[in-house]
Each structure stands twice: as structure tokens, then as C-alpha cells.
Motif scaffolding. Structure first.
Motif, PDB file in Angstrom:
ATOM      1  N   ASN A   1      -3.948  -8.664   2.032  1.00 28.83           N
ATOM      2  CA  ASN A   1      -3.306  -8.304   0.766  1.00 28.83           C
ATOM      3  C   ASN A   1      -3.178  -6.806   0.524  1.00 28.83           C
ATOM      4  O   ASN A   1      -3.014  -6.369  -0.604  1.00 28.83           O
ATOM      5  CB  ASN A   1      -4.030  -8.959  -0.422  1.00 28.83           C
ATOM      6  CG  ASN A   1      -3.874 -10.451  -0.409  1.00 28.83           C
ATOM      7  OD1 ASN A   1      -2.801 -10.974  -0.129  1.00 28.83           O
ATOM      8  ND2 ASN A   1      -4.948 -11.158  -0.697  1.00 28.83           N
ATOM      9  N   ILE A   2      -3.265  -5.994   1.561  1.00 24.51           N
ATOM     10  CA  ILE A   2      -3.079  -4.562   1.412  1.00 24.51           C
ATOM     11  C   ILE A   2      -2.049  -4.108   2.438  1.00 24.51           C
ATOM     12  O   ILE A   2      -2.159  -4.411   3.612  1.00 24.51           O
ATOM     13  CB  ILE A   2      -4.404  -3.798   1.625  1.00 24.51           C
ATOM     14  CG1 ILE A   2      -5.393  -4.180   0.524  1.00 24.51           C
ATOM     15  CG2 ILE A   2      -4.162  -2.301   1.630  1.00 24.51           C
ATOM     16  CD1 ILE A   2      -6.740  -3.527   0.679  1.00 24.51           C
ATOM     17  N   TYR A   3      -1.042  -3.362   1.965  1.00 25.51           N
ATOM     18  CA  TYR A   3      -0.048  -2.840   2.894  1.00 25.51           C
ATOM     19  C   TYR A   3      -0.683  -1.795   3.801  1.00 25.51           C
ATOM     20  O   TYR A   3      -1.432  -0.930   3.353  1.00 25.51           O
ATOM     21  CB  TYR A   3       1.132  -2.221   2.143  1.00 25.51           C
ATOM     22  CG  TYR A   3       2.078  -3.253   1.582  1.00 25.51           C
ATOM     23  CD1 TYR A   3       2.994  -3.877   2.402  1.00 25.51           C
ATOM     24  CD2 TYR A   3       2.044  -3.602   0.242  1.00 25.51           C
ATOM     25  CE1 TYR A   3       3.871  -4.828   1.903  1.00 25.51           C
ATOM     26  CE2 TYR A   3       2.916  -4.555  -0.270  1.00 25.51           C
ATOM     27  CZ  TYR A   3       3.821  -5.158   0.569  1.00 25.51           C
ATOM     28  OH  TYR A   3       4.677  -6.097   0.072  1.00 25.51           O
ATOM     29  N   ALA A   4      -0.370  -1.859   5.072  1.00 23.84           N
ATOM     30  CA  ALA A   4      -0.905  -0.908   6.043  1.00 23.84           C
ATOM     31  C   ALA A   4      -0.123   0.392   6.045  1.00 23.84           C
ATOM     32  O   ALA A   4      -0.655   1.435   6.403  1.00 23.84           O
ATOM     33  CB  ALA A   4      -0.879  -1.515   7.442  1.00 23.84           C
ATOM     34  N   MET A   5       1.144   0.334   5.643  1.00 20.25           N
ATOM     35  CA  MET A   5       1.975   1.525   5.764  1.00 20.25           C
ATOM     36  C   MET A   5       3.019   1.576   4.666  1.00 20.25           C
ATOM     37  O   MET A   5       3.644   0.575   4.351  1.00 20.25           O
ATOM     38  CB  MET A   5       2.668   1.528   7.125  1.00 20.25           C
ATOM     39  CG  MET A   5       3.498   2.753   7.400  1.00 20.25           C
ATOM     40  SD  MET A   5       4.312   2.673   9.001  1.00 20.25           S
ATOM     41  CE  MET A   5       2.904   2.624  10.081  1.00 20.25           C
ATOM     42  N   PHE A   6       3.182   2.749   4.098  1.00 17.93           N
ATOM     43  CA  PHE A   6       4.248   3.050   3.154  1.00 17.93           C
ATOM     44  C   PHE A   6       5.177   4.045   3.822  1.00 17.93           C
ATOM     45  O   PHE A   6       4.718   5.052   4.374  1.00 17.93           O
ATOM     46  CB  PHE A   6       3.675   3.646   1.866  1.00 17.93           C
ATOM     47  CG  PHE A   6       4.723   4.178   0.932  1.00 17.93           C
ATOM     48  CD1 PHE A   6       5.376   3.324   0.068  1.00 17.93           C
ATOM     49  CD2 PHE A   6       5.060   5.519   0.933  1.00 17.93           C
ATOM     50  CE1 PHE A   6       6.355   3.806  -0.795  1.00 17.93           C
ATOM     51  CE2 PHE A   6       6.036   6.011   0.077  1.00 17.93           C
ATOM     52  CZ  PHE A   6       6.677   5.142  -0.791  1.00 17.93           C
ATOM     53  N   LEU A   7       6.472   3.780   3.785  1.00 26.27           N
ATOM     54  CA  LEU A   7       7.458   4.665   4.403  1.00 26.27           C
ATOM     55  C   LEU A   7       8.064   5.579   3.338  1.00 26.27           C
ATOM     56  O   LEU A   7       8.678   5.103   2.388  1.00 26.27           O
ATOM     57  CB  LEU A   7       8.561   3.854   5.074  1.00 26.27           C
ATOM     58  CG  LEU A   7       8.078   2.841   6.109  1.00 26.27           C
ATOM     59  CD1 LEU A   7       9.210   1.897   6.491  1.00 26.27           C
ATOM     60  CD2 LEU A   7       7.526   3.548   7.324  1.00 26.27           C
ATOM     61  N   GLY A   8       7.861   6.883   3.462  1.00 28.24           N
ATOM     62  CA  GLY A   8       8.363   7.840   2.486  1.00 28.24           C
ATOM     63  C   GLY A   8       9.762   8.324   2.807  1.00 28.24           C
ATOM     64  O   GLY A   8      10.295   8.110   3.897  1.00 28.24           O
ATOM     65  N   SER A   9      10.370   9.017   1.850  1.00 26.52           N
ATOM     66  CA  SER A   9      11.703   9.597   2.040  1.00 26.52           C
ATOM     67  C   SER A   9      11.702  10.545   3.228  1.00 26.52           C
ATOM     68  O   SER A   9      10.767  11.318   3.413  1.00 26.52           O
ATOM     69  CB  SER A   9      12.133  10.369   0.797  1.00 26.52           C
ATOM     70  OG  SER A   9      12.405   9.504  -0.266  1.00 26.52           O
TER      71      SER A   9
END
Length: 176
Positions: free
Chosen positions: A22-30
Motif C-alpha cells: 500500500n505504499i508507492y515505490a516511486m513518484f515521477l516528477g516533472s
């Protein structure tokens, strides 16, 4: 967890375990560019408020949570194993361009409730299927999905579910 939250951040990931339920491993930024060549990952997401494109290329790896692609970006999948046990889909895309050339995509989820579901304007929606392609009125940007290869298995429901809740029913979602 490996994250690329900073703008203009580039990364190449070869291996590792980036999972926790239930936790995202990666956030993709601008303006970020991320290439994954292997490893085990929980969810990956791009936020719908991205101001500039992000780029995600998946050449291999194991993905055990939702790929939630809401931000403006170019997403390319060459190979990998994609399953999800917590969300309604393996991939949900709301904006950007997704190209799938290979990989194994597996989930067993019924379509029950899709006839009354709505596209969420803030987060993953209520539609169920292996891959959800959705568009909501007021949500900026178009969606384009091209599938050239891969193995798609949903023994209990649809492989691809398209949901378009806009006034422009022909030009916002493209499936090739």
C-alpha cells in the motif's frame, strides 16, 4: 523507497527491492526521466498536476502494485511482470502516452460495478479491469495507448476498460 520527486531528476535502476504493501515505490516528477532495467517495485505514479512531461521506460522488473499514470508523460513498457493485489487494475492511465511492447500483465478482477463507476478526479477511480484508460471532464491533456505486444490475463473480467466522462467523446482517448 526509490523516488524521483525532484524536477529534472534522471535515474537508471538495475535491481533492488522497492516494495511495501500500500505504499508507492516511486513518484515521477516533472521533467524526470527514469529507466527501470530490473528489480521489484510496489506502485509507481505520476501526479495529474505535473507541469512538464516525465519519461518512464520499463525494460524489465517485477511490479506488484498499481502503475498510476495521471501526469503528462511518455510511458514505455518493453518487458516485465505486472500484477496487483490491492487496487482495481494493474495500470490506470489518465493522461499522457503509453506504449506497451511486451510484458506479462495479470490480475483477476470482475467488471462488477463498472456500469455505475465514475472516473475519480483525484486518484485511482472505481473502474475495474486489467488496464484502465480513463478521462474525466476538466482533467487536462489527452490519453493515447498503443499495445504492440505482451500477454494480458484477467480470467474474471476485461483486459482493457475505457472510461470517458468528457463532452468530447472522440478525441481525448486513442487506443492503437
Amino acid at each position: 523507497y526509490y523516488t524521483s520527486k525532484k524536477e529534472e531528476f534522471d535515474a537508471v535502476i538495475e535491481e533492488g527491492d522497492y516494495t511495501e504493501e500500500n505504499i508507492y515505490a516511486m513518484f515521477l516528477g516533472s521533467n524526470s526521466e527514469t529507466t527501470i532495467n530490473g528489480g521489484k517495485f510496489g506502485g509507481i505514479y505520476s501526479n495529474g498536476s505535473l507541469t512538464n512531461d516525465c519519461v518512464l521506460t520499463i525494460n524489465d522488473g517485477e511490479f506488484t502494485e498499481l502503475l498510476y499514470l495521471a501526469g503528462s508523460g511518455t510511458y514505455k513498457i518493453e518487458d516485465g511482470e505486472f500484477t496487483d493485489t490491492n487496487k482495481n487494475a494493474v495500470i490506470e492511465i489518465k493522461r499522457g502516452t503509453l506504449e506497451i511492447n511486451g510484458g506479462t500483465f495479470t490480475k483477476n478482477v470482475t467488471n462488477e460495478g463498472n456500469e455505475n463507476a465514475i472516473v475519480d478526479g483525484n486518484g485511482s477511480g472505481a473502474y475495474k479491469g486489467l488496464i484502465i484508460v480513463s478521462k474525466k471532464a476538466g482533467y487536462a491533456g489527452d490519453v493515447s495507448v498503443t499495445i504492440k505486444g505482451g500477454t494480458f490475463t484477467n480470467e474474471s473480467g476485461d483486459a482493457i476498460v475505457m472510461a470517458n466522462e468528457t463532452d468530447d467523446l472522440e478525441s481525448v482517448i486513442t487506443i492503437n
